[in-house]
Design a protein around this motif. Structure first.
Motif, PDB file in Angstrom:
ATOM      1  N   GLY A 204       0.849  -1.266   0.136  1.00 36.49           N
ATOM      2  CA  GLY A 204       0.082  -0.118  -0.105  1.00 36.49           C
ATOM      3  C   GLY A 204       0.913   1.322   0.026  1.00 36.49           C
ATOM      4  O   GLY A 204       2.031   1.102   0.147  1.00 36.49           O
ATOM      5  N   ILE A 205       0.063   2.591  -0.078  1.00 37.46           N
ATOM      6  CA  ILE A 205       0.577   3.697  -0.209  1.00 37.46           C
ATOM      7  C   ILE A 205       0.241   4.617   0.893  1.00 37.46           C
ATOM      8  O   ILE A 205      -1.107   4.686   1.091  1.00 37.46           O
TER       9      ILE A 205
ATOM     10  N   VAL B  38      -0.161   8.541   2.311  1.00 34.98           N
ATOM     11  CA  VAL B  38       0.048   9.679   1.853  1.00 34.98           C
ATOM     12  C   VAL B  38      -0.187  10.545   2.990  1.00 34.98           C
ATOM     13  O   VAL B  38      -0.989  10.611   3.694  1.00 34.98           O
TER      14      VAL B  38
ATOM     15  N   ALA C  21       0.757  11.496  -6.117  1.00 33.04           N
ATOM     16  CA  ALA C  21       0.245  10.565  -5.192  1.00 33.04           C
ATOM     17  C   ALA C  21      -1.164   9.775  -6.062  1.00 33.04           C
ATOM     18  O   ALA C  21      -0.855   8.520  -5.941  1.00 33.04           O
TER      19      ALA C  21
ATOM     20  N   ILE D  25      -0.985   5.965  -6.983  1.00 31.50           N
ATOM     21  CA  ILE D  25      -1.908   5.020  -6.433  1.00 31.50           C
ATOM     22  C   ILE D  25      -2.742   4.090  -7.343  1.00 31.50           C
ATOM     23  O   ILE D  25      -3.031   3.030  -7.098  1.00 31.50           O
TER      24      ILE D  25
ATOM     25  N   GLY E  40      -0.388  -2.248  -5.049  1.00 28.88           N
ATOM     26  CA  GLY E  40      -0.844  -1.236  -3.989  1.00 28.88           C
ATOM     27  C   GLY E  40      -2.489  -1.361  -3.738  1.00 28.88           C
ATOM     28  O   GLY E  40      -3.139  -0.551  -4.266  1.00 28.88           O
TER      29      GLY E  40
ATOM     30  N   ARG F  92      -3.965  -0.978  -1.054  1.00 29.62           N
ATOM     31  CA  ARG F  92      -4.588  -0.143   0.109  1.00 29.62           C
ATOM     32  C   ARG F  92      -3.919   1.222  -0.033  1.00 29.62           C
ATOM     33  O   ARG F  92      -2.594   1.768  -0.600  1.00 29.62           O
ATOM     34  N   ALA F  93      -4.739   2.555   0.066  1.00 31.68           N
ATOM     35  CA  ALA F  93      -4.160   3.690   0.095  1.00 31.68           C
ATOM     36  C   ALA F  93      -4.501   4.400   1.682  1.00 31.68           C
ATOM     37  O   ALA F  93      -5.687   4.156   1.990  1.00 31.68           O
TER      38      ALA F  93
ATOM     39  N   ILE G 293      -4.702   7.504   4.046  1.00 33.30           N
ATOM     40  CA  ILE G 293      -4.357   9.320   3.570  1.00 33.30           C
ATOM     41  C   ILE G 293      -4.567   9.808   4.732  1.00 33.30           C
ATOM     42  O   ILE G 293      -5.612  10.047   5.665  1.00 33.30           O
TER      43      ILE G 293
ATOM     44  N   ILE H  59      -8.172  10.243  -7.482  1.00 32.36           N
ATOM     45  CA  ILE H  59      -7.806   8.915  -7.801  1.00 32.36           C
ATOM     46  C   ILE H  59      -9.275   8.430  -8.338  1.00 32.36           C
ATOM     47  O   ILE H  59      -8.899   7.597  -9.326  1.00 32.36           O
TER      48      ILE H  59
ATOM     49  N   ILE I 167      -9.285   2.193   0.868  1.00 31.02           N
ATOM     50  CA  ILE I 167      -8.902   3.828   1.177  1.00 31.02           C
ATOM     51  C   ILE I 167      -9.135   3.740   2.640  1.00 31.02           C
ATOM     52  O   ILE I 167     -10.440   3.566   2.946  1.00 31.02           O
TER      53      ILE I 167
ATOM     54  N   LYS J 233       5.502   4.794  -6.923  1.00 33.36           N
ATOM     55  CA  LYS J 233       4.463   3.618  -6.955  1.00 33.36           C
ATOM     56  C   LYS J 233       5.273   2.602  -6.158  1.00 33.36           C
ATOM     57  O   LYS J 233       6.382   2.518  -5.940  1.00 33.36           O
TER      58      LYS J 233
END
Ligand SMILES: NC(=O)c1ccc[n+]([C@@H]2O[C@H](COP(=O)([O-])OP(=O)(O)OC[C@H]3O[C@@H](n4cnc5c(N)ncnc54)[C@H](O)[C@@H]3O)[C@@H](O)[C@H]2O)c1
Ligand SMILES: N[C@@H](CCC=O)C(=O)O
Length: 515
Positions: free
Chosen positions: A293-294, A296, A305, A309, A324, A326-327, A329, A341, A424, A473
Motif C-alpha cells: 500500500g501507499i 500519503v 500520489a 495509487i 498497492g 491500499r491507500a 491517507i 484517484i 482507502i 509507486k
C-alpha cells in the motif's frame, strides 16, 4: 571475452506504427498454433501424455491457447533421476560456462520478443506494456544472474594469513524443484530457473497450469540455445497429484517457490518433514503474497500520489504481489486526494489486451468468483466509491473498484485480494498511517508520499516491507536496482535480482592448505 556491463532492458514503444504492426501480426500468427500439444521434457525425452492441461485465454474463456502434457508421479521420479544423472557434468562447468547459456538465452528472448508478448497477451491477459515488462524482466534476470554468478567464481572475501592458503568455494545444492506462479509467467519462471542452474544445480520446473504454454515457450528457447538435456526438466501437472510428491521427495534438495501464502506455507511444511533415508535438510526459498500500500501525508504532491495509487492498484488488474491495494491517507487531504484517484480511475480503459487497453481480464473463473465475494464484503465494511461491476459473459472482467472509509481491521484492508480492488483508509498522522500499513501478516512493498524528511526517516525504520519507496509507486521494482522480495508472510527474504539471491542456491566450503 569480457562481458559487457549490465544494463536493464529497455521498454519498446509498441504504439509506434511499425512496432504495433509487428505485434498485431504476431498476435494473429500465434493463433494458428492454439491447438498445439506441448510435451513434458525429461532429459532427452519429449513425452506426450494422454492427459492434457488445456490453457484458456482469460479474455475469451471459450478459447484454448494450447495444451500441455501432464506429469504423473512416475514422470517426477524419472525426472529426479535424470536431473541427478546430469548434475555431475553440469556442476563441473565453470560459473562462466554456465553464465554463457544465460546470455545466449537472453539473445533469443530479444529476438523473439514480439512473439513472446503475443503469447502473454493471449494466455495471461496482459496488455502490451505489461507483457513487454515481463519479458524485459526475464532478460534482466538472465543478464544479471550470469554476471553475479561469475563473481562467485572468485574466492570469498577471506582474511589472508601467513603460512596457510585459504579458499572458499560455492558449491551447488543438487537437484531442486522450481515452482513459479502464473502472474509473471516468463520473468519469474526464468529468474528462478536461471538462478538455480547458473549456480550449478539441475532442476525440475513445474509451471502454473494457467500459463503452461508460456512455460513451454521458455523450454523451446532452452532447446534453441542447446542447453544440455537434463539440466532443466519440464513437468507441468496438477499440484494435487504431483505437488507434495515432488516437494517431499527424499532426493530433492531444494524448493524454489513463488506464489500464494497458503501454498507457500504448505510447501514449507511438506519440505521440512524428514522422510526415511533423507540425508539432506531441504532448503526452501519462498516468495509469497503481499498486502501492499501507499501512505500519503498532508505535505505530499497530490497529483503524483493519485497517479501512483492508481497505477499501483490497477495495472495488470491488480494481479501483482506488489499491487498497492491500499491507500492510507491523512485526513487533511483525504477528500481532495480521493477525488483525484477516482477521476483517474474512471479514465482507465478496459477490454481485451489485444487492443492494449489499460486493463484486461483477471486470470480465471476462480479469481473472478473470489473477487466478487470480496466486493460484496467490501460493500458491507466500507463505502463503494467507484466500480464494483463484473462481467464474465466473454472473459473475466472486473471493473477497477475503490472502497473508501475502510476500517483498518476490515478484510479488504488486511487480506491479499490479488485483483483490481483498492481500499482507502483515513488516518490523522503518519505514525498512525504506518501502524495501519503494518496491520497485516505481510511485508512486501510499500510507499510513502511526503515532503517531510523526518517522516521518511520514521518510515525507513518502521514500515514493515522488503521494498520501500518514497514518492513513487510500490510496483515495478527494477532488476539489480531494487532487489525484490519481502518478509513475514511475504516470504523468506531472498532478494531476486541480486548476488544475495544466488547465494540461496549454493553451499560454501573452505579449503585450507598449510604451507
Ligand atoms: N513475492 C513475490 O515475489 C511474488 C511474485 C509473484 C506472485 N506472488 C504471489 O503469488 C500468488 C499468485 O500466484 P498463483 O495464483 O500462481 O499462486 P499459487 O500459490 O496458487 O500457485 C503458485 C505455484 O504453486 C503451485 N502449487 C500450488 N500448490 C502447490 C503444492 N501443494 N505443491 C506444489 N506446487 C503447488 C501452483 O501450481 C503454481 O505453479 C499471489 O499470492 C502473489 O502475491 C508473489
Ligand atoms: N517484481 C514485481 C512484482 C512481482 C509480483 O507479482 C514488481 O516489483 O512489481
Amino acid at each position: 571475452m569480457a562481458v559487457a556491463e549490465f544494463k536493464n532492458e529497455q521498454t519498446v514503444e509498441w504504439t509506434q506504427p511499425e512496432n504495433e504492426k509487428l505485434l498485431r501480426e504476431k498476435i494473429y500468427e500465434i493463433q494458428s498454433q492454439f491447438s498445439e500439444h506441448y510435451p513434458l521434457i525429461i532429459g532427452e525425452d519429449r513425452i506426450y501424455s494422454e492427459k492434457k492441461i488445456p490453457s484458456y485465454n482469460p479474455s475469451n474463456h471459450e478459447q484454448v491457447v494450447g495444451y500441455t502434457s501432464q506429469a504423473t508421479q512416475q514422470d517426477i521420479e524419472k525426472a529426479i533421476g535424470v536431473a541427478w544423472n546430469t548434475f555431475e557434468s553440469w556442476r563441473s562447468k565453470t560459473f562462466r560456462e554456465r553464465a554463457n547459456y544465460l546470455f545466449k538465452a537472453a539473445e533469443v528472448f530479444r529476438k523473439r520478443k514480439a512473439e513472446l508478448i503475443a503469447w502473454h497477451v493471449m494466455e495471461a491477459g496482459k496488455n502490451w506494456t505489461e507483457s513487454d515488462g515481463d519479458i524485459n524482466e526475464a532478460i534482466d534476470f538472465l543478464e544479471i544472474y550470469g554476471r553475479k554468478a561469475m563473481q562467485m567464481e572468485r574466492d570469498g572475501d577471506l582474511i589472508r594469513q601467513p603460512g596457510i592458503d585459504n579458499n572458499l568455494e560455492y558449491l551447488p545444492l543438487g537437484v531442486g524443484v522450481i515452482i513459479p506462479p502464473w502472474n509473471f509467467p516468463f520473468a519469474i519462471l526464468t529468474g528462478m530457473t536461471a538462478a538455480a542452474i547458473v549456480t550449478g544445480n539441475t532442476v525440475l520446473v513445474k509451471p502454473s497450469s494457467l500459463t503452461s504454454v508460456i512455460g513451454s515457450k521458455f523450454m523451446e528457447i532452452l532447446d534453441e540455445i542447446n542447453l544440455p538435456d537434463g539440466v532443466v526438466n519440464f513437468v507441468p501437472g496438477s499440484s494435487r497429484e504431483i505437488g507434495d510428491f515432488m516437494v517431499g521427495h527424499r532426493d530433492v534438495n531444494f524448493i524454489s517457490f513463488t506464489g500464494s501464502k497458503e501454498a507457500g506455507v504448505h510447501i514449507d511444511e511438506t519440505a521440512h518433514k524428514k522422510v526415511q533415508e533423507q540425508r539432506w535438510i531441504k532448503r526452501v526459498i519462498s516468495e509469497m503474497g503481499g498486502k501492499d500500500g501507499i501512505v500519503v501525508d498532508e505535505s505530499a504532491d497530490l497529483e503524483a500520489a493519485a497517479e501512483a495509487i492508481v497505477v499501483s492498484a490497477f495495472r495488470f488488474q491488480g494481479q501483482k504481489c506488489s499491487a498497492g491495494s491500499r491507500a492510507i491517507i491523512h485526513e487533511n487531504i483525504y477528500e481532495p486526494l480521493i477525488d483525484k484517484i477516482v477521476s483517474r480511475t474512471k479514465q482507465l480503459t478496459q477490454g481485451s489486451p489485444v487492443d492494449n487497453n489499460d486493463m484486461g481480464p483477471v486470470i480465471d473463473r476462480s479469481s473472478f468468483t473470489n473477487i466478487s465475494q470480496y466486493i460484496e464484503s467490501g460493500k458491507k465494511e466500507s463505502v463503494l466509491a467507484c466500480g464494483g461491476g463484473t462481467d464474465d459473459s466473454y472473459g473475466y472482467f472486473i471493473e477497477p473498484t475503490i472502497f473508501i472509509d475502510a476500517p483498518a481491521d476490515s478484510l479488504i484492508m488486511k487480506e491479499e485480494i490479488f485483483d483490481p480492488v483498492l481500499a482507502i483508509s483515513k488516518v490523522s498522522s503518519v505514525k498512525e498511517g504506518i501502524e495501519v500499513f503494518n496491520n497485516t501478516e505481510y511485508g512486501l512493498t510499500g510507499s510513502l508520499f511526503t515532503q517531510n524528511r523526518d517522516h521518511m526517516e520514521y518510515a525507513r525504520r518502521h514500515m514493515v516491507c522488503g521494498n520501500l519507496f518514497f514518492n513513487g509507486k510500490c510496483t515495478g521494482a527494477v532488476v539489480g536496482v531494487q532487489p525484490f522480495g519481502g518478509y513475514y508472510m511475504s516470504g523468506t527474504g531472498a532478494k531476486t535480482g541480486s548476488l544475495d539471491y544466488l547465494k540461496h542456491f549454493v553451499q560454501s566450503k573452505t579449503i585450507s592448505e598449510i604451507l
